[in-house]
Design an enzyme around this catalytic site. Structure first.
Site, mmCIF file in Angstrom:
data_model
loop_
_atom_site.group_PDB
_atom_site.id
_atom_site.type_symbol
_atom_site.label_atom_id
_atom_site.label_comp_id
_atom_site.label_asym_id
_atom_site.label_seq_id
_atom_site.Cartn_x
_atom_site.Cartn_y
_atom_site.Cartn_z
ATOM 1 N N ARG A 183 0.833 -1.204 0.000
ATOM 2 C CA ARG A 183 0.000 0.000 0.000
ATOM 3 C C ARG A 183 0.866 1.251 0.000
ATOM 4 O O ARG A 183 0.948 1.966 -0.989
ATOM 5 C CB ARG A 183 -0.951 -0.022 1.215
ATOM 6 C CG ARG A 183 -2.110 0.977 1.129
ATOM 7 C CD ARG A 183 -1.760 2.381 1.582
ATOM 8 N NE ARG A 183 -1.274 2.458 2.951
ATOM 9 C CZ ARG A 183 -0.750 3.551 3.483
ATOM 10 N NH1 ARG A 183 -0.623 4.665 2.755
ATOM 11 N NH2 ARG A 183 -0.319 3.551 4.744
ATOM 12 N N ASP A 184 1.551 1.510 1.081
ATOM 13 C CA ASP A 184 2.351 2.725 1.183
ATOM 14 C C ASP A 184 3.526 2.687 0.218
ATOM 15 O O ASP A 184 3.969 3.735 -0.273
ATOM 16 C CB ASP A 184 2.847 2.884 2.621
ATOM 17 C CG ASP A 184 3.398 4.270 2.909
ATOM 18 O OD1 ASP A 184 3.121 5.187 2.128
ATOM 19 O OD2 ASP A 184 4.110 4.425 3.913
ATOM 20 N N HIS B 107 6.423 4.479 12.492
ATOM 21 C CA HIS B 107 6.474 4.410 11.034
ATOM 22 C C HIS B 107 7.513 5.427 10.565
ATOM 23 O O HIS B 107 7.245 6.620 10.501
ATOM 24 C CB HIS B 107 5.080 4.759 10.480
ATOM 25 C CG HIS B 107 4.956 4.673 8.993
ATOM 26 N ND1 HIS B 107 4.152 3.737 8.374
ATOM 27 C CD2 HIS B 107 5.501 5.401 7.997
ATOM 28 C CE1 HIS B 107 4.211 3.903 7.053
ATOM 29 N NE2 HIS B 107 5.032 4.917 6.807
ATOM 30 N N CYS C 21 5.275 9.410 -0.082
ATOM 31 C CA CYS C 21 3.944 9.977 0.105
ATOM 32 C C CYS C 21 3.638 10.881 -1.079
ATOM 33 O O CYS C 21 4.393 11.823 -1.349
ATOM 34 C CB CYS C 21 3.853 10.782 1.413
ATOM 35 S SG CYS C 21 2.247 11.579 1.635
ATOM 36 N N ASN D 77 10.222 4.189 2.834
ATOM 37 C CA ASN D 77 10.032 3.706 4.197
ATOM 38 C C ASN D 77 11.264 2.944 4.685
ATOM 39 O O ASN D 77 12.124 2.544 3.898
ATOM 40 C CB ASN D 77 8.842 2.740 4.236
ATOM 41 C CG ASN D 77 7.527 3.415 3.967
ATOM 42 O OD1 ASN D 77 6.969 4.061 4.832
ATOM 43 N ND2 ASN D 77 7.021 3.254 2.753
ATOM 44 N N HIS E 67 10.478 6.960 7.913
ATOM 45 C CA HIS E 67 11.049 7.077 6.585
ATOM 46 C C HIS E 67 12.536 7.367 6.734
ATOM 47 O O HIS E 67 12.976 7.909 7.751
ATOM 48 C CB HIS E 67 10.339 8.169 5.784
ATOM 49 C CG HIS E 67 8.956 7.786 5.353
ATOM 50 N ND1 HIS E 67 8.547 7.810 4.040
ATOM 51 C CD2 HIS E 67 7.889 7.341 6.063
ATOM 52 C CE1 HIS E 67 7.281 7.407 3.956
ATOM 53 N NE2 HIS E 67 6.869 7.127 5.167
#
Length: 309
Positions: free
Chosen positions: A29-30, A218, A251, A260, A220
């Site tokens: 997803r991300d 989370h 993003c 990430n 990055h």
């Protein structure tokens, strides 16, 4: 140079660290939402299947955001219809609003996530809402989801720094997070969306919350701090860490957000610390090497490069 068997780090347990960590895999997803080209649904299904085979137990599969805004995930229904779910594996999806929840429920989803902002500017750019208005949008989503028996995770973005507002006050992050918990979220994922956090900052934010039990992190890796920040979070008692196979991601609404934390880099560190997680590094590295080939560029993961060239 061909693939070789995975080297193993020398195991030296750290003091005061968790015995086990849940890796919340966000690559599908991300990771893929930020690709310039749409990845075929068949590739996504193979990716999820390979990740499950590698031992991932939480695979965030897709998002029900409007296809106009994130066309890379416009195939959410098709993907979930074709997904061969594995026993013991959960497949949460991101939902932005009640329409997204309707689609998720129709697809049989049992776990969702919502995506809030810790700052005014990003709430406006990402959600077209003010910082306060975002809660009015999320409240019926969470209430309906919980009434349907779904688990709800709350993402909080821009927890450490915002490209438009600069450093973010910890008190502001806590207010946003606590409102999401009070709303009914069972877990908060605190996001360093543009990768500017440092370990001391991570510890200070986690200490500002009443409890770390519902918190995940989370990170990055924009400034190469993701692993150091993760270690700091583990020292504070955090037991859920978001990561993306091969370091995929970013993003679409924050250009300074790079990839990430790579799942392989996280696994290597956890293995060296003797922390259980259940993911097979050999299969994981193979999967990320394969995906890098599909995308036509090298993996940014240090461990993938070391093990697979």
């Amino acid at each position: 140079m061909g693939a070789r068997e995975v080297d193993l780090p020398d195991v030296v347990p750290g003091s005061g660290l968790p015995e086990r960590v849940t890796i919340w895999e966000v690559g599908a997803r991300d990771g893929l939402q930020n690709e310039s080209a749409v990845v075929p649904v068949g590739v996504k299904l193979e990716f999820l299947d390979r990740m499950a085979d590698a031992g991932s137990t939480v695979l965030e599969a897709t998002s029900f955001v409007h296809p106009k805004w994130v066309p890379q995930l416009a195939d959410a229904e098709e993907l979930l219809a074709g997904l061969e779910k594995r026993p013991g594996v959960t497949y949460p999806v991101l939902v932005p609003n009640e329409r997204g929840l309707d689609r998720a429920l129709a697809a049989g989803v049992r776990e969702i996530a919502i995506f809030a902002s810790a700052t005014e500017t990003f709430a406006n750019r990402n959600l077209n809402r003010t910082l306060d208005e975002q809660f009015a949008m999320f409240d019926p989503v969470v209430a309906r989801a919980r009434a349907e028996g779904l688990a709800v995770r709350g993402y909080v973005s821009m927890c450490f720094g915002d490209p438009w507002e600069g450093p973010v006050a910890r008190e502001q992050v806590v207010v946003v997070g606590e409102r999401l918990l009070d709303m009914g979220c069972s877990q908060l994922s605190l996001g360093d969306t543009i990768g500017v956090a440092t370990p001391g900052q991570v510890k200070a934010l986690l200490a500002a919350f009443d409890s770390v039990e519902p918190l995940a992190v989370h990170f990055h890796d924009t400034y190469g701090q993701a692993l150091a920040n993760t270690y700091a979070a583990l020292e504070c008692g955090v037991t859920t860490v978001d990561a993306s196979a091969g370091g995929l991601g970013g993003c679409p609404y924050a250009e300074s957000a790079t990839g990430n934390l790579a799942t392989e880099d996280l696994v290597w560190m956890l293995d060296g610390l003797g922390i259980a997680h259940g993911v097979d590094l050999d299969k994981l590295a193979d999967t990320s090497k394969w995906m890098a080939g599909v995308l036509g560029r090298p993996s940014p993961s240090n461990v993938v490069r070391a093990l697979r060239g």
